[in-house]
Design a protein around this motif. Structure first.
Motif, short mmCIF file in Angstrom:
data_model
loop_
_atom_site.label_atom_id
_atom_site.label_comp_id
_atom_site.label_asym_id
_atom_site.label_seq_id
_atom_site.Cartn_x
_atom_site.Cartn_y
_atom_site.Cartn_z
N GLN A 107 2.39 -12.94 -4.66
CA GLN A 107 2.14 -12.51 -6.04
C GLN A 107 0.93 -13.22 -6.67
N HIS A 147 6.37 -10.12 -6.52
CA HIS A 147 6.56 -10.31 -7.97
C HIS A 147 7.95 -9.81 -8.37
N LYS A 148 8.49 -10.39 -9.45
CA LYS A 148 9.84 -10.04 -9.87
C LYS A 148 9.95 -8.58 -10.31
N ASN A 149 8.86 -7.99 -10.76
CA ASN A 149 8.88 -6.58 -11.17
C ASN A 149 8.88 -5.63 -9.98
N ILE A 151 10.93 -5.83 -7.22
CA ILE A 151 12.11 -6.11 -6.39
C ILE A 151 12.49 -4.87 -5.58
#
Length: 327
Positions: A107, A147-149, A151
């Motif tokens: 990321q 990145h967490k967005n 997943i």
């Protein structure tokens, strides 16, 4: 003095910053020249092969290092001395490479290609220092640093079951290019807007016929030299005569003389205008009376057998009758 011949790879720096890559290049080039046995212990190489190997070493060493090993003629001894002096790079590089691998995250990179270059560089350092990095470790490092967005996207790539890191990088590169095209198309024409008409679009209902006469550089078919230009067309062309402009040449001169011969409406004579007419008033009166009755011409002089008598009053309007006259 710099090396005259072009080097196959960068020379060994005195700071030993490029020692790892230098040793790899030396081994490969010696193998291509058939001189690999010259740097091994207890080799049976000839004196000519050893001389070629030493010349190759000296050509790819920094000038400051050459003076330290100028007396060495055995390539195996020279190779061992360089290894003892600069081989400590493994001990320096290993902790730095481990730290880079630990903090590496997918990321943190804006481009997939940049991430791929960083991973391969760190893995190369670790493998040189003796650390083993497998394909599964490289894949897991990528999956766990999304990145967490993303997943859902990370789970989709994981379910595809990639076994090679290169296959995952190819899939990520394709997805990246498709996303760039999608964003570019959206920014060019936002949602709900109409496409701009093309500049060279032609109306199908009212097609415009191409006028071949306007292909030249000028604005008309007789100006400029277009595709259909020929000297014959230029000779046969005649300038159009406009009604508001007088013709030139002889016709123009004839029209001017015609204007000058217009009849004066005050005295009836030709060759001048009424505002500059100097004919006596009584002659002008006679002309007007004769014009009404359509009689004889004003300028016709009637005379008898004798000499025509003319007075001074016939030539001047302000004649003084009291002034003496000659007999």
């Amino acid at each position: 003095m710099t090396n005259v011949e072009k080097l196959q790879f960068p020379a060994l720096d005195i700071t030993s910053a490029n020692y790892i890559s230098w040793t790899t290049n030396v081994e490969l080039h010696l193998g291509s020249l058939g001189l690999t046995e010259t740097i091994k212990e207890k080799n049976t190489s000839t004196a000519q092969e050893k001389a070629k190997s030493v010349i190759f070493f000296r050509r790819h060493l920094d000038e400051s290092i050459i003076y330290d090993y100028a007396q060495m003629r055995d390539p195996q001894e020279l190779w061992k001395s360089l290894k003892d002096r600069f081989d400590h790079q493994k001990d320096i590089t290993l902790p730095l490479a481990r730290d880079e691998w630990q903090n590496l995250r997918f990321q943190d990179f804006d481009k997939v290609m940049n991430y791929n270059s960083a991973v391969l560089g760190i893995v190369a350092k670790l493998r040189y220092c003796g650390e083993t990095i497998t394909e599964s470790q490289m894949l897991e490092k990528t999956y766990t640093t999304f990145h967490k967005n993303h997943i859902t996207l990370q789970q989709q790539y994981r379910l595809r079951g990639y076994t090679k890191f290169s296959d995952l990088i190819v899939a990520l590169l394709i997805a990246e290019k498709n996303n760039e095209l999608l964003i570019k198309d959206h920014m060019t024409r936002p949602t709900g807007s109409k496409a701009f008409p093309e500049a060279n679009a032609v109306d199908v209902k009212n097609p415009v016929k191409e006028n071949k006469a306007f292909r030249g550089r000028g604005h008309r078919n007789y100006r400029g030299r277009g595709r259909n230009y020929s000297p014959q067309n230029r000779k046969s062309f005649q300038w159009p005569i406009r009604s508001e402009q007088p013709p030139k040449g002889k016709e123009h001169q004839g029209s001017t003389s015609q204007k000058r011969e217009d009849t004066c409406f005050r005295c009836g004579t030709k060759g001048h205008w009424s505002r500059v007419c100097r004919t006596p008033a009584h002659l002008c009166t006679l002309y007007k009376e004769s014009a009404k009755g359509k009689g004889n011409e004003v300028n016709l002089a009637e005379y008898s057998e004798g000499t025509t008598h003319l007075d001074a009053s016939d030539f001047a309007d302000d004649f003084d009758e009291t002034a003496p006259t000659e007999a």
